[in-house]
Design a protein around this motif. Structure first.
Motif, mmCIF file in Angstrom:
data_model
loop_
_atom_site.group_PDB
_atom_site.id
_atom_site.type_symbol
_atom_site.label_atom_id
_atom_site.label_comp_id
_atom_site.label_asym_id
_atom_site.label_seq_id
_atom_site.Cartn_x
_atom_site.Cartn_y
_atom_site.Cartn_z
ATOM 1 N N PHE A 104 37.212 35.475 48.373
ATOM 2 C CA PHE A 104 38.143 36.004 47.378
ATOM 3 C C PHE A 104 39.564 35.508 47.602
ATOM 4 O O PHE A 104 40.041 35.423 48.738
ATOM 5 N N PHE A 105 40.232 35.233 46.471
ATOM 6 C CA PHE A 105 41.634 34.837 46.481
ATOM 7 C C PHE A 105 42.393 35.664 45.444
ATOM 8 O O PHE A 105 41.873 35.949 44.360
ATOM 9 N N TRP A 106 43.609 36.019 45.796
ATOM 10 C CA TRP A 106 44.506 36.663 44.842
ATOM 11 C C TRP A 106 45.324 35.576 44.145
ATOM 12 O O TRP A 106 45.968 34.766 44.802
ATOM 13 N N PRO A 107 45.348 35.559 42.805
ATOM 14 C CA PRO A 107 46.120 34.550 42.098
ATOM 15 C C PRO A 107 47.538 35.001 41.755
ATOM 16 O O PRO A 107 48.338 34.198 41.266
ATOM 17 N N ASN A 111 50.464 41.425 42.707
ATOM 18 C CA ASN A 111 49.285 42.245 42.981
ATOM 19 C C ASN A 111 48.927 42.223 44.466
ATOM 20 O O ASN A 111 48.504 43.234 45.038
ATOM 21 N N LEU A 112 49.099 41.065 45.080
ATOM 22 C CA LEU A 112 48.852 40.951 46.511
ATOM 23 C C LEU A 112 49.775 41.881 47.293
ATOM 24 O O LEU A 112 49.337 42.585 48.214
ATOM 25 N N GLU A 113 51.059 41.896 46.946
ATOM 26 C CA GLU A 113 52.015 42.743 47.651
ATOM 27 C C GLU A 113 51.674 44.218 47.486
ATOM 28 O O GLU A 113 51.844 45.014 48.415
ATOM 29 N N ARG A 114 51.183 44.592 46.310
ATOM 30 C CA ARG A 114 50.775 45.990 46.118
ATOM 31 C C ARG A 114 49.601 46.346 47.016
ATOM 32 O O ARG A 114 49.532 47.440 47.574
ATOM 33 N N ILE A 149 39.263 42.089 37.128
ATOM 34 C CA ILE A 149 39.543 43.340 37.837
ATOM 35 C C ILE A 149 39.554 43.078 39.334
ATOM 36 O O ILE A 149 39.114 42.023 39.799
ATOM 37 N N ASN A 150 40.054 44.058 40.083
ATOM 38 C CA ASN A 150 39.895 44.045 41.526
ATOM 39 C C ASN A 150 38.483 44.551 41.812
ATOM 40 O O ASN A 150 38.235 45.757 41.850
ATOM 41 N N SER A 151 37.572 43.642 41.999
ATOM 42 C CA SER A 151 36.145 43.978 42.036
ATOM 43 C C SER A 151 35.739 44.736 43.287
ATOM 44 O O SER A 151 34.672 45.342 43.326
ATOM 45 N N ARG A 188 42.534 38.636 37.773
ATOM 46 C CA ARG A 188 42.919 39.419 38.948
ATOM 47 C C ARG A 188 42.409 38.785 40.239
ATOM 48 O O ARG A 188 43.014 38.951 41.288
ATOM 49 N N GLU A 189 41.269 38.115 40.154
ATOM 50 C CA GLU A 189 40.695 37.487 41.338
ATOM 51 C C GLU A 189 40.159 36.105 40.981
ATOM 52 O O GLU A 189 39.624 35.894 39.892
ATOM 53 N N VAL A 190 40.285 35.209 41.937
ATOM 54 C CA VAL A 190 39.616 33.911 41.878
ATOM 55 C C VAL A 190 38.646 33.889 43.050
ATOM 56 O O VAL A 190 39.018 34.215 44.183
#
Length: 214
Positions: A104-107, A111-114, A149-151, A188-190
């Motif tokens: 998983f990667f955050w794009p 959102n990553l900081e949250r 979504i954040n799966s 939300r996710e890659v």
């Protein structure tokens, strides 16, 4: 969606890991949970535990030749809440298999900081691997999928999820993605299926992030 389309909107991809994990990642690649269980010859009881329930804590895998690897916890994933938001006849174990087959990667850095600042991460130090999206997407285009979504989270009001949650990047243009998901950019996710070999070819930097306790 081409690598260029994705990179134009999300030029960086972020992967969160345990501090000091990079030497192992550089050596073995970025492994999905299931790939790591195989590569590190995990005991059967560990495999059964990982397959049956979300991980409430990190799990350490030790191998005499491959060294040590730490599987991230799945604290944001509540099994009862997950059961209530699954579509398509999926069970929680089906969803865990889907998650455990992916890297998983955050794009989106906001959102990553949250995530890093969330209550469950307070007091924790994490390493954030920052990758060049274009380079990574060109290398893994045939195994790359997107999620709106954040799966791996069921906190507060969990989004519905099911067989259609992950979309192969090659299946839709960016415009058609927006038509399917709405006018807003909702990537939300890659994810990359199974593993990403030679991650060092795409790495830009490693950041250390410590979340305050309050």
């Amino acid at each position: 969606m081409t690598p260029n389309e994705l990179a134009a909107r999300h030029p960086r991809l972020f992967h969160v890991t345990e501090p000091g994990a990079w030497p192992s990642i550089e050596r073995h690649g970025l492994l999905s949970t299931n790939a790591a269980l195989v590569h590190f010859d995990a005991p059967r009881d560990i495999i059964a535990k990982v397959s049956a329930h979300p991980r409430p804590a990190t799990i350490t895998l030790d191998h005499p030749e491959n060294g040590t690897l730490i599987l991230n916890d799945q604290l944001p994933l509540n099994e009862k809440a997950l059961t209530a938001c699954l579509d398509g006849g999926l069970s929680p174990q089906d969803w865990l298999r889907i998650l455990n087959d992916r890297v998983f990667f955050w794009p989106d850095e906001a959102n990553l900081e949250r995530l890093l600042g969330a209550r469950i991460n307070r007091g924790r130090t994490r390493d954030v691997l920052v990758f060049d999206t274009l380079s990574l997407a060109q290398a893994a285009h045939d195994r790359m999928e997107l999620s709106p979504i954040n799966s791996g989270a069921t906190i507060r009001k969990p989004a519905r999820r099911g067989p259609e949650t992950f979309t192969p990047i090659s299946a839709l243009s960016y415009r058609n993605w927006q038509r399917k998901r709405g006018r807003r950019d909702t990537v939300r996710e890659v994810t990359v299926l199974h593993a990403l070999s030679n991650p060092g070819a795409h790495l830009l930097e490693i950041r250390s992030h410590h979340s305050a306790t309050t």
